[in-house]
Enzyme design. Structure first.
Site, PDB file in Angstrom:
ATOM      1  CD1 TRP A 179      -2.561   1.742   0.707  1.00  0.00           C
ATOM      2  CD2 TRP A 179      -1.298   2.333   2.283  1.00  0.00           C
ATOM      3  NE1 TRP A 179      -3.071   3.033   0.961  1.00  0.00           N
ATOM      4  CE2 TRP A 179      -2.072   3.352   1.935  1.00  0.00           C
ATOM      5  CE3 TRP A 179      -0.233   2.554   3.221  1.00  0.00           C
ATOM      6  CZ2 TRP A 179      -2.224   4.682   2.652  1.00  0.00           C
ATOM      7  CZ3 TRP A 179      -0.350   3.813   3.823  1.00  0.00           C
ATOM      8  CH2 TRP A 179      -1.130   4.723   3.524  1.00  0.00           C
ATOM      9  CD  GLU A 220      -4.574  -2.011   2.200  1.00  0.00           C
ATOM     10  OE1 GLU A 220      -3.478  -1.862   2.680  1.00  0.00           O
ATOM     11  OE2 GLU A 220      -5.541  -1.690   2.995  1.00  0.00           O
ATOM     12  CE  LYS A 222      -6.209   5.652   3.076  1.00  0.00           C
ATOM     13  NZ  LYS A 222      -5.356   5.766   4.311  1.00  0.00           N
ATOM     14  CG  ASP A 253      -8.513  -1.325   4.691  1.00  0.00           C
ATOM     15  OD1 ASP A 253      -9.562  -0.859   5.525  1.00  0.00           O
ATOM     16  OD2 ASP A 253      -7.448  -1.251   5.495  1.00  0.00           O
ATOM     17  CG  HIS A 256      -8.697   1.503   2.100  1.00  0.00           C
ATOM     18  ND1 HIS A 256      -7.410   1.206   1.874  1.00  0.00           N
ATOM     19  CD2 HIS A 256      -8.517   2.003   3.560  1.00  0.00           C
ATOM     20  CE1 HIS A 256      -6.536   1.493   3.130  1.00  0.00           C
ATOM     21  NE2 HIS A 256      -7.063   1.933   4.014  1.00  0.00           N
ATOM     22  CG  HIS A 280      -5.824  -4.544   5.192  1.00  0.00           C
ATOM     23  ND1 HIS A 280      -4.916  -3.906   4.908  1.00  0.00           N
ATOM     24  CD2 HIS A 280      -5.117  -5.903   5.340  1.00  0.00           C
ATOM     25  CE1 HIS A 280      -3.701  -4.171   5.010  1.00  0.00           C
ATOM     26  NE2 HIS A 280      -3.678  -5.480   5.076  1.00  0.00           N
ATOM     27  CG  ASP A 288      -9.059   3.895   6.436  1.00  0.00           C
ATOM     28  OD1 ASP A 288      -9.458   3.131   6.861  1.00  0.00           O
ATOM     29  OD2 ASP A 288      -7.924   4.034   5.977  1.00  0.00           O
ATOM     30  CG  ASP A 290      -7.568   1.845  10.114  1.00  0.00           C
ATOM     31  OD1 ASP A 290      -7.869   1.100   9.409  1.00  0.00           O
ATOM     32  OD2 ASP A 290      -7.218   2.983   9.555  1.00  0.00           O
ATOM     33  CG  ASP A 320      -5.222  -2.156   8.437  1.00  0.00           C
ATOM     34  OD1 ASP A 320      -4.590  -1.659   9.211  1.00  0.00           O
ATOM     35  OD2 ASP A 320      -5.023  -1.739   7.310  1.00  0.00           O
TER      36      ASP A 320
END
Ligand code: RNT
Ligand code: ZN
Length: 397
Positions: A179, A220, A222, A253, A256, A280, A288, A290, A320
């Site tokens: 990424w 990956e 985004k 992800d 993302h 992820h 995003d 997380d 993630d």
């Protein structure tokens, strides 16, 4: 009759064998991300550079300051996380104090391999393309300057060698997921040239051939990050095209995509075109962010897509997220246990009955089975599984 036997009976009435589900559940590897343990800082002794829009927030005590502390924290978390597991490392977590990222080698990760071996864990890997002075103008592999690009190409090529070394040493496939944060804060003039440069850099990185039973390459995408709102070079379309064209794995992800998009609904479509998918699993809140993954509808939907379509050999499940405002070991435990609970719920779903109702165009029945099976006693099966694995059924409150 024990409560588990009663649950087993209830599930057998809808065609599900709970012991088989427990057996299958235990073998599904979950890749636990090391970076929850230190708020994505790493051990290079670098505190400079663009974070690329990743932001761990919070100041809870106990952040791991070196690899030994991080491994201790992981050991503590694994006392409560049942089932097969891998640990997902970033390049900045090796024994790399003072080592430039374009000079890292397998020897810098020997302590991780020894540790993983002794715990029967697999290892996954990631090049670290952020938080470094060579992230110039927020760009790495797509930078117009050849020197900057070459630095990062060299880093990523070495990361592939390290991941292949993990795979070989541990006898278990290692996924190397790439990424990059490259993008602009504001609207770009030229969206194409950076993508061309990223494509060229990736071609360089993936040129060397490695044993596919040791190394799996993944990319990956985004949508945007903090400070990178206007344009992301490695968008979903870019990497989807690149992965399809080059036979790489594609990483999805949860955070993302646009806020109403969910990765669970992308798995079946992508499974038709990319050889492998890396997940992820994360939890975006408004962006995003997380957050620690919850046992929510989307987590269960992700697990269902993998189980319903028999994709376990093609979808690799990784976590993630990073929350520095709560106890980091507990954050790992909650998220990883939730992932496994979601997989159990999926394994216990009377999917054949649902499919049959759908084939008969009996959507009433389909809805009925879906809703009524929600109160089947999956928690009893979870407790039985935890008991067999000698981990707590519930984390101590
Ligand atoms: C960033 C990506 C990436 C990182 C980790 C640390 O938005 O999700 O996967 O979170 O590599
Ligand atoms: Zn990610």
């Amino acid at each position: 009759m024990s409560i588990y036997k009663q649950a087993k009976q209830a599930y057998s009435e809808v065609g599900i064998d709970t012991d088989a589900a427990i057996f299958a559940l235990d073998a599904i590897p979950i890749s636990v991300h090391c970076w929850q343990g230190d708020d994505v800082r790493g051990f290079e002794g670098l505190s400079t550079g663009d974070t690329g829009g990743i932001q761990a927030t919070g100041n809870h005590p106990g952040r791991a300051a070196n690899a030994d502390e991080l491994r201790k924290s992981l050991d503590a978390a694994f006392k409560t996380i049942p089932g097969a597991a891998k640990v997902n490392l970033h390049a900045m977590y090796g024994d790399v104090a003072g080592v430039s990222r374009d000079a890292i080698e397998p020897k810098h990760f020997k302590s991780w391999v020894d540790w993983a071996k002794s715990r029967k864990l697999g290892l996954d890997f990631n090049p670290t393309m952020f938080a470094h002075p060579k992230v110039e103008n927020g760009l790495t592999l797509s930078h117009p300057d050849k020197g900057v690009r070459e630095f990062w190409i060299e880093h990523a090529r070495r990361c592939r060698a390290i991941a292949a070394f993990f795979g070989l040493s541990l006898g278990q496939l290692s996924t190397m997921n790439l990424w990059v944060p490259d993008g602009y804060k504001d609207y770009p003039a030229d969206q194409l040239s950076p993508r061309r440069r990223l494509e060229d850099s990736l071609d360089e990185i993936f040129r060397d051939h490695y044993d596919p039973t040791c190394l799996l390459d993944s990319v990956e995408s985004k949508l945007f990050g903090i400070g990178v709102e206007g344009y992301t070079v490695g968008s979903h379309e870019f990497y989807m095209g690149y992965a399809v064209k080059n036979g790489l794995a594609l990483c999805l992800d949860s955070g993302h995509f646009h806020p109403t998009e969910v990765i669970s609904s992308k798995i079946s479509a992508l499974a038709l075109y990319v050889p492998k998918i890396l997940l992820h699993v994360s939890r975006p809140m408004r962006w995003d962010s997380d957050h620690v993954v919850l046992l929510d509808d989307e987590l269960i939907a992700i697990a269902r897509e993998v189980i319903r379509h028999n994709l376990l050999d093609r979808v690799h499940i990784g976590l993630d997220y990073f929350d520095g405002s709560i106890d980091r070991v507990t954050a790992w435990a909650i998220g990883a246990r939730n992932m496994r609970k979601a997989l159990l719920i999926a394994l216990l779903e009377p999917y054949r009955l649902l499919q049959k109702a759908e084939e008969m165009f009996n959507y009433t029945k389909r809805l009925q089975i879906m809703e009524e099976s929600k109160t089947l006693p999956w928690t009893v099966v979870w407790d039985e599984y935890c008991e067999r694995k000698e981990v707590p059924k519930r984390l101590k409150i």
